[in-house]
Design a protein around this motif. Structure first.
Motif, PDB file in Angstrom:
ATOM      1  N   SER A 116       0.802  -1.217   0.000  1.00 55.76           N
ATOM      2  CA  SER A 116       0.000   0.000   0.000  1.00 55.76           C
ATOM      3  C   SER A 116       0.837   1.270   0.000  1.00 55.76           C
ATOM      4  CB  SER A 116      -0.930   0.030   1.222  1.00 55.76           C
ATOM      5  OG  SER A 116      -1.758  -1.108   1.249  1.00 55.76           O
ATOM      6  N   SER A 117       2.006   1.229   0.646  1.00 52.32           N
ATOM      7  CA  SER A 117       2.756   2.467   0.849  1.00 52.32           C
ATOM      8  C   SER A 117       4.130   2.404   0.206  1.00 52.32           C
ATOM      9  CB  SER A 117       2.911   2.757   2.346  1.00 52.32           C
ATOM     10  OG  SER A 117       3.695   3.904   2.530  1.00 52.32           O
ATOM     11  N   ARG A 118       4.324   3.274  -0.767  1.00 52.30           N
ATOM     12  CA  ARG A 118       5.655   3.422  -1.358  1.00 52.30           C
ATOM     13  C   ARG A 118       6.438   4.543  -0.673  1.00 52.30           C
ATOM     14  NH1 ARG A 118       6.186   0.942  -6.402  1.00 52.30           N
ATOM     15  NH2 ARG A 118       4.940  -0.966  -6.342  1.00 52.30           N
ATOM     16  N   LEU A 119       5.837   5.177   0.322  1.00 52.13           N
ATOM     17  CA  LEU A 119       6.458   6.321   0.988  1.00 52.13           C
ATOM     18  C   LEU A 119       7.067   5.937   2.335  1.00 52.13           C
ATOM     19  CD1 LEU A 119       3.740   9.027   0.245  1.00 52.13           C
ATOM     20  CD2 LEU A 119       5.839   8.555  -1.021  1.00 52.13           C
ATOM     21  N   LEU A 120       7.142   4.640   2.616  1.00 53.77           N
ATOM     22  CA  LEU A 120       7.670   4.169   3.891  1.00 53.77           C
ATOM     23  C   LEU A 120       9.125   4.622   4.066  1.00 53.77           C
ATOM     24  CD1 LEU A 120       6.156   2.420   5.988  1.00 53.77           C
ATOM     25  CD2 LEU A 120       7.494   0.478   5.194  1.00 53.77           C
ATOM     26  N   LYS A 121       9.419   5.189   5.240  1.00 47.94           N
ATOM     27  CA  LYS A 121      10.761   5.700   5.521  1.00 47.94           C
ATOM     28  C   LYS A 121      11.454   4.949   6.645  1.00 47.94           C
ATOM     29  CE  LYS A 121       9.460  10.295   3.916  1.00 47.94           C
ATOM     30  NZ  LYS A 121       9.216  11.716   4.258  1.00 47.94           N
ATOM     31  N   VAL A 122      10.668   4.358   7.533  1.00 49.13           N
ATOM     32  CA  VAL A 122      11.227   3.629   8.677  1.00 49.13           C
ATOM     33  C   VAL A 122      10.628   2.230   8.708  1.00 49.13           C
ATOM     34  CG1 VAL A 122      11.400   3.533  11.193  1.00 49.13           C
ATOM     35  CG2 VAL A 122      11.559   5.749  10.024  1.00 49.13           C
ATOM     36  N   LEU A 123      11.485   1.219   8.691  1.00 46.20           N
ATOM     37  CA  LEU A 123      11.037  -0.171   8.762  1.00 46.20           C
ATOM     38  C   LEU A 123      11.915  -0.899   9.773  1.00 46.20           C
ATOM     39  CD1 LEU A 123       9.165  -2.375   7.730  1.00 46.20           C
ATOM     40  CD2 LEU A 123      10.745  -2.776   5.839  1.00 46.20           C
ATOM     41  N   ASP A 124      11.332  -1.213  10.912  1.00 45.65           N
ATOM     42  CA  ASP A 124      12.056  -1.858  12.008  1.00 45.65           C
ATOM     43  C   ASP A 124      11.380  -3.180  12.329  1.00 45.65           C
ATOM     44  OD1 ASP A 124      13.138  -2.668  14.463  1.00 45.65           O
ATOM     45  OD2 ASP A 124      13.500  -0.603  15.099  1.00 45.65           O
ATOM     46  N   LEU A 125      12.024  -4.275  11.929  1.00 47.65           N
ATOM     47  CA  LEU A 125      11.475  -5.623  12.115  1.00 47.65           C
ATOM     48  C   LEU A 125      12.337  -6.431  13.084  1.00 47.65           C
ATOM     49  CD1 LEU A 125      10.693  -6.390   8.353  1.00 47.65           C
ATOM     50  CD2 LEU A 125       9.132  -5.502  10.076  1.00 47.65           C
ATOM     51  N   SER A 126      13.045  -5.764  13.954  1.00 49.19           N
ATOM     52  CA  SER A 126      13.961  -6.468  14.852  1.00 49.19           C
ATOM     53  C   SER A 126      13.233  -7.512  15.690  1.00 49.19           C
ATOM     54  CB  SER A 126      14.682  -5.468  15.762  1.00 49.19           C
ATOM     55  OG  SER A 126      13.768  -4.639  16.422  1.00 49.19           O
ATOM     56  N   ASP A 127      13.928  -8.630  15.927  1.00 52.27           N
ATOM     57  CA  ASP A 127      13.447  -9.760  16.719  1.00 52.27           C
ATOM     58  C   ASP A 127      12.376 -10.596  16.023  1.00 52.27           C
ATOM     59  OD1 ASP A 127      14.985  -9.581  19.236  1.00 52.27           O
ATOM     60  OD2 ASP A 127      14.017  -7.631  19.393  1.00 52.27           O
ATOM     61  N   GLU A 128      12.112 -10.339  14.735  1.00 53.36           N
ATOM     62  CA  GLU A 128      11.187 -11.201  13.974  1.00 53.36           C
ATOM     63  C   GLU A 128      11.976 -12.429  13.501  1.00 53.36           C
ATOM     64  OE1 GLU A 128       7.836 -10.940  12.954  1.00 53.36           O
ATOM     65  OE2 GLU A 128       7.652  -9.410  14.489  1.00 53.36           O
ATOM     66  N   LYS A 129      12.167 -13.385  14.390  1.00 53.13           N
ATOM     67  CA  LYS A 129      13.079 -14.499  14.133  1.00 53.13           C
ATOM     68  C   LYS A 129      12.642 -15.402  12.989  1.00 53.13           C
ATOM     69  CE  LYS A 129      14.989 -14.695  18.827  1.00 53.13           C
ATOM     70  NZ  LYS A 129      14.385 -13.454  19.293  1.00 53.13           N
ATOM     71  N   THR A 130      11.352 -15.401  12.674  1.00 51.43           N
ATOM     72  CA  THR A 130      10.882 -16.275  11.591  1.00 51.43           C
ATOM     73  C   THR A 130      11.083 -15.646  10.214  1.00 51.43           C
ATOM     74  OG1 THR A 130       8.628 -15.394  11.736  1.00 51.43           O
ATOM     75  CG2 THR A 130       9.157 -17.303  13.112  1.00 51.43           C
ATOM     76  N   LEU A 131      11.523 -14.399  10.170  1.00 48.99           N
ATOM     77  CA  LEU A 131      11.763 -13.733   8.887  1.00 48.99           C
ATOM     78  C   LEU A 131      13.119 -14.184   8.352  1.00 48.99           C
ATOM     79  CD1 LEU A 131      10.659 -11.497   6.919  1.00 48.99           C
ATOM     80  CD2 LEU A 131      12.141  -9.904   8.157  1.00 48.99           C
TER      81      LEU A 131
END
Length: 699
Positions: free
Chosen positions: A325-340
């Motif tokens: 949905s968003s092409r304007l995303l500036k911050v993406l923090d997925l820390s601790d998502e161990k299954t990724l």
């Protein structure tokens, strides 16, 4: 496990013929007590259960038996309130005479509530002491709106006043803390970097954005709106928390301004249709889909953050929708998502992305599409399985922080780190301020390129070869802003470190005198060396700004004086030696180590004696002696360190450990350490390892 099964499990465990003590902190709901009390058996062994609560009905419901007792915390007396108030604002100076009346008027509004006193004093500490009218304005602001308020409402109104007094940039920073769950311990580095990515932190000449961000953090701490829980080094906050009453105000105002939308996977009514920052908190382990996201637009989404998300299907479904949905995303923090385990391809279409945090995920590789993220400033791949970066990383000319490493031993920092294989010409990433940890095993070319990264403030190197020591010293000489340096030497096929000589600093080209303030010798604050050293590097004695040094497994020979190069460093506060010396004794000489506060000596297996001369270590607060199996006596002269507050002793000679177990006031050893506030020894028993506190309490 269902709640009923869990209660039965707890009850069975507590039925054992031993006494138990349990504390339930900050209970808000009578139903909680009604649910849990059936799991607490009365087995006649003198058990104790304590609840802390702000609600009278909870206290009454939990204390309905004759032997139960409700203790009501009394407010501070006016005298104690005044002491707290003045220590926060005036430090050791007293309150100026022209402010006494207005100060007492303001303090009276706090009614002895410590949090209220701290909050209002944090606000007043920033006012001009020479202008009484500024203080009068605060008193009038409190005015009649506190009349008739209950204790909690009174504190909240004072906290709201503290919030309203903040400048705009600090309001944004404080409201951003609403992304964290209640009682969550916040890593300050992560917080400051998120502030930076969100552009809450302004630029100041002569300072990095990170420095400015830490100044913002300190100001919020000084205003008593944030509580520091751990210090890193040089007084830099490592972890912090916000009081739950402060969090209530922050959450309320963040919702009003549509700053944050928080979900746990359960249905939540968001106030606004357009979501700008979405935060996913931990949730129960169910696979129920996140239905409410279907009703809201992510077209305006700028930030997506997960914090201890325990339900991968929900966070993955939300992430998928956000990326589409968003092409304007500036911050993406997925820390601790161990299954990724793979970086979703959609991420590489986020042209505006500035901050990508994949810390402690299961990611195994970085594809070449990383080169499309031309605006990326921060990339964290620490504690992932990434071991190499593609050449396309060199396209990220705005990249300031690049972190890729794994601990060799997750339970032992002294073993160092595994780094990443970097592509050639890494020296072209001229904006880099953090580079940890680069694998130098491929040769001197990559070590030489480090010298081109003149903006570096943090540098980590692993697998440094013996023959590249001279090249490294030449590269370090150009890093005039370097503050933290962590070097791990290469190991041979048997797993032992190779012996390294780092005595190659070119003294003619790069003067060690104070006339060359640009040298890294003047900027370095923290130095950590893992591996065998042929000699103590001479340039260490010239690290005038050094605050902390760790030498792990250096194995320096007896003829090397381990302490002399460090003795007169004017800012040294922390020393950690682990397996770093093969000599039989260490002497801390008079007039040395004047600022040292913490000293850790571990696994010095040939060490037989320690001596502290009078006038050495005058400010030592904590001493840890661990795994020194030949040490037969307490340090000679330890009684001279009159400011020592905590002493930890473990793994010393059996003779010394036996004497410590039987310590009494008549013994010489007792007299040596009687001035220490807390003494703890570690012991092996039939039941395993345990700590035995000889006296004192946790500091």
């Amino acid at each position: 496990m269902t709640a009923i099964q869990l209660k039965q499990c707890v009850k069975d465990f507590l039925q054992q013929p031993v006494r138990y003590a349990i504390v339930f902190d900050d209970v808000w709901d009578v139903e909680f007590w009604n649910a849990i009390r059936f799991a607490l058996p009365e087995n006649g062994y003198g058990n104790r259960v304590m609840l802390t609560t702000r609600k009278t009905d909870v206290a009454s419901a939990s204390c309905n038996k004759s032997q139960d007792y409700v203790f009501k915390m009394a407010p501070l007396s006016f005298e104690d309130s005044w002491t707290l108030f003045c220590s926060k604002i005036f430090k050791e100076n007293g309150c100026p005479a022209h402010l006494i009346d207005v100060a007492k008027g303001i303090l009276g509004k706090c009614e002895g509530l410590p949090l209220a006193v701290l909050a209002i004093s944090g606000l007043l500490a920033l006012k001009d002491l020479n202008i009484a009218e500024e203080w009068e304005m605060v008193r009038r602001s409190l005015g009649g709106e506190l009349e008739g308020c209950g204790m909690l409402d009174r504190v909240k109104k004072i906290l709201s006043l503290s919030y309203n007094d903040l400048p705009c940039h600090l309001k944004s920073c404080l409201l951003y803390l609403s992304i964290y769950p209640e009682d969550f311990e916040i890593r300050c580095g992560r917080l400051v970097r998120l502030w930076s990515a969100e552009r809450f932190v302004g630029k100041k000449e002569g300072m990095t954005v990170e420095d400015v961000g830490y100044n913002y953090l300190r100001e919020l701490v000084n205003r008593s709106l944030i509580q520091v829980t751990q210090i890193f080094y040089e007084g830099i906050p490592y972890a912090c928390r916000i009081h739950d009453l402060v969090r209530e105000i922050v959450l309320s105002k963040a919702r009003e301004q549509n700053m944050i939308a928080i979900t746990t996977g359960q249905y939540t009514k968001w106030l606004y249709e357009k979501v700008r920052r979405l935060v996913v908190h931990s949730s129960s382990n169910n696979t129920e889909q996140h239905q409410e996201s279907q009703c809201y637009s992510f077209n305006h989404l700028r930030s997506f953050i997960t914090i201890e998300s325990m339900n991968p299907p929900i966070s993955r479904a939300l992430l998928c929708k956000a990326l589409k949905s968003s092409r304007l995303l500036k911050v993406l923090d997925l820390s601790d998502e161990k299954t990724l385990e793979e970086i979703p391809n959609e991420i590489f279409n986020l042209y505006h992305l500035r901050h990508l945090n994949l810390y402690r995920t299961g990611v195994k590789a970085v594809p070449k599409f990383i080169g499309k993220l031309r605006n990326l400033e921060y990339l964290d791949l620490c504690e992932t399985e990434v071991k190499e970066l593609p050449v396309e990383i060199l396209k990220l000319q705005n990249l300031e922080h690049l972190m890729v490493y794994q601990k060799v031993d997750s339970s032992d920092d002294s073993q160092g780190y595994h780094g990443f294989k970097a592509p050639p010409k890494l020296g072209g990433l001229l904006a880099l301020q953090s580079l940890t940890t680069i694998d130098a095993s491929n040769g001197s070319v990559i070590v030489k390129e480090i010298g081109a990264l003149t903006q570096l403030r943090r540098l980590g190197i692993s697998n440094l070869r013996r023959e590249d020591g001279k090249v490294l010293c030449s590269s370090l000489a150009t890093l005039t802003s370097l503050r933290q340096l962590n070097i791990s030497l290469i190991r041979n096929d048997g797993g032992d470190y190779e012996v390294m000589d780092l005595n190659h600093h070119d003294q003619q080209q790069h003067s060690l005198s104070s006339s060359m303030p640009s040298s890294f010798l003047q900027s370095l604050r923290m130095l950590i060396l893992h591996g065998r050293l042929e000699k103590m590097p001479k340039w260490i004695a010239h690290l005038q700004s050094l605050v902390r040094i760790d030498l792990d497994w250096s194995g320096l020979r007896d003829e090397e004086d381990l302490l002399e190069p460090l003795r007169h460093l004017p800012n040294l506060v922390i020393i950690q030696f682990c397996g770093s010396y093969q000599g039989e004794g260490l002497c801390f000489k008079a007039g040395g180590f004047l600022k040292l506060k913490k000293l850790y000596l571990e696994k010095l297996e040939k060490l037989k004696w320690l001596k502290v001369e009078e006038g050495a270590l005058p400010n030592l607060r904590k001493l840890c002696l661990d795994t020194l199996p030949l040490l037969e006596e307490l340090p000679l002269g330890i009684q001279h360190s009159r400011n020592l507050r905590k002493l930890y002793l473990s793994g010393l000679s059996s003779q010394l450990m036996e004497k410590l177990e039987n310590l009494n006031e008549e013994t010489e050893d007792y007299r040596k350490i009687a001035h220490v506030s807390e003494v703890v020894i570690g012991l092996w028993t039939d039941e395993g390892w345990r700590l035995h506190r000889l006296w004192g309490k946790n500091m």
